[in-house]
Design an enzyme around this catalytic site. Structure first.
Site, short mmCIF file in Angstrom:
data_model
loop_
_atom_site.label_atom_id
_atom_site.label_comp_id
_atom_site.label_asym_id
_atom_site.label_seq_id
_atom_site.Cartn_x
_atom_site.Cartn_y
_atom_site.Cartn_z
N ASP A 73 0.91 -1.10 -0.09
CA ASP A 73 -0.03 -0.01 0.09
C ASP A 73 0.99 1.14 -0.02
O ASP A 73 1.59 1.55 0.97
CB ASP A 73 -0.87 0.17 1.20
N TRP A 98 5.68 -3.99 7.77
CA TRP A 98 4.89 -5.15 7.87
C TRP A 98 5.33 -6.11 6.81
O TRP A 98 5.87 -5.95 5.60
CB TRP A 98 3.46 -4.60 7.29
N ASP A 117 8.62 1.15 3.96
CA ASP A 117 8.37 2.52 3.69
C ASP A 117 9.91 3.35 3.52
O ASP A 117 10.78 3.11 4.38
CB ASP A 117 7.51 3.34 4.76
N ASN A 145 -1.08 -2.87 6.13
CA ASN A 145 -0.28 -1.93 5.36
C ASN A 145 -0.60 -0.39 5.41
O ASN A 145 -0.22 0.39 4.71
CB ASN A 145 -0.06 -2.48 4.02
N ASP A 146 -1.93 -0.10 6.12
CA ASP A 146 -2.47 1.12 6.14
C ASP A 146 -1.62 2.17 6.95
O ASP A 146 -2.23 3.33 7.57
CB ASP A 146 -3.76 1.27 6.63
N TRP A 149 4.98 3.53 8.20
CA TRP A 149 6.05 2.67 8.81
C TRP A 149 7.24 3.52 9.09
O TRP A 149 8.23 3.09 9.49
CB TRP A 149 6.31 1.75 8.19
N TYR A 158 6.78 10.26 4.57
CA TYR A 158 6.93 8.94 3.89
C TYR A 158 6.95 9.37 2.37
O TYR A 158 6.32 10.35 1.88
CB TYR A 158 5.48 8.53 3.85
N THR A 161 7.15 2.99 -1.03
CA THR A 161 7.46 1.62 -0.49
C THR A 161 7.97 0.72 -1.18
O THR A 161 7.97 0.71 -2.58
CB THR A 161 6.03 1.13 -0.16
N1 ABN Z 1 2.86 2.24 4.46
C1 ABN Z 1 2.33 2.78 3.42
C2 ABN Z 1 1.79 4.06 4.03
C3 ABN Z 1 2.30 5.08 4.46
C4 ABN Z 1 1.46 6.39 4.90
C5 ABN Z 1 0.29 6.18 5.15
C6 ABN Z 1 -0.27 5.05 4.79
C7 ABN Z 1 0.27 4.05 4.41
#
Ligand code: ABN
Length: 172
Positions: A73, A98, A117, A145-146, A149, A158, A161
């Site tokens: 994700d 994850w 990430d 995955n939400d 990280w 972020y 990924t």
């Molecule tokens: N793991 C990806 C992600 C990053 C920031 C917010 C949601 C998902």
């Protein structure tokens, strides 16, 4: 206009003379049966066959269908100046991540993948991809995955990924 009326009247009367109530009911029944059977007719499955035969996307690290991305994700680092398993220059991988298990169609084995990430740069924005095979609710964070990280990094921004193979899943 009158002649049109007359035409309709005569043809309707002729039809009524030729058709009994029972045959009308039979016609109605046939139409109903036909409508019910319509979904059973053969359909063009060419596009589905095409998708099955063209597993090219499963080989393309810049495609969301790439086999390693089954539980990813985020933005694909391979579209952000990195690769499927390495962060772009200037971004640091999260030390926590994850994990998912993806099937590799090439060798028929299941692989355990770590989705890290890449952090320290603003959101890449390219090739957003969200696939959730075997994903678990957020109260099982290592399987979810939400989350961002990058939360454990000095710079929590972020960027994208990556997916890194960490092992082969054993069959029980
Ligand atoms: N793991 C990806 C992600 C990053 C920031 C917010 C949601 C998902």
């Amino acid at each position: 206009m009158k002649s049109l009326d007359r035409l309709f009247e005569t043809s309707s009367r002729a039809l009524a003379r030729r058709t009994s109530r029972r045959s009308l009911l039979a016609l109605f029944g046939q139409a109903l049966t036909g409508a019910a059977l319509l979904p059973l007719l053969p359909v063009d499955r060419a596009s589905r066959a095409w998708a099955a035969e063209n597993k090219a996307d499963a080989n393309d690290p810049q495609s969301c269908d790439y086999w390693k991305y089954c539980a990813i994700d985020g933005f694909l680092c391979s579209c952000c100046g990195g690769s499927s398993s390495s962060c772009p220059p200037g971004a640091a991988p999260s030390p926590i991540s994850w994990v998912g298990t993806c099937h590799n169609p090439h060798d028929g084995r299941d692989y355990i993948l770590s989705y890290n990430d890449c952090c320290g740069k603003t959101s890449c924005g390219n090739c957003g991809c969200n696939r959730n095979e075997r994903e678990r609710p957020v109260y099982r964070p290592s399987r979810n995955n939400d989350l961002n990280w990058c939360m454990a990094n000095a710079d929590v921004n972020y960027h994208c990924t990556v997916s890194v193979i960490v092992g082969v899943a054993e069959k029980k």
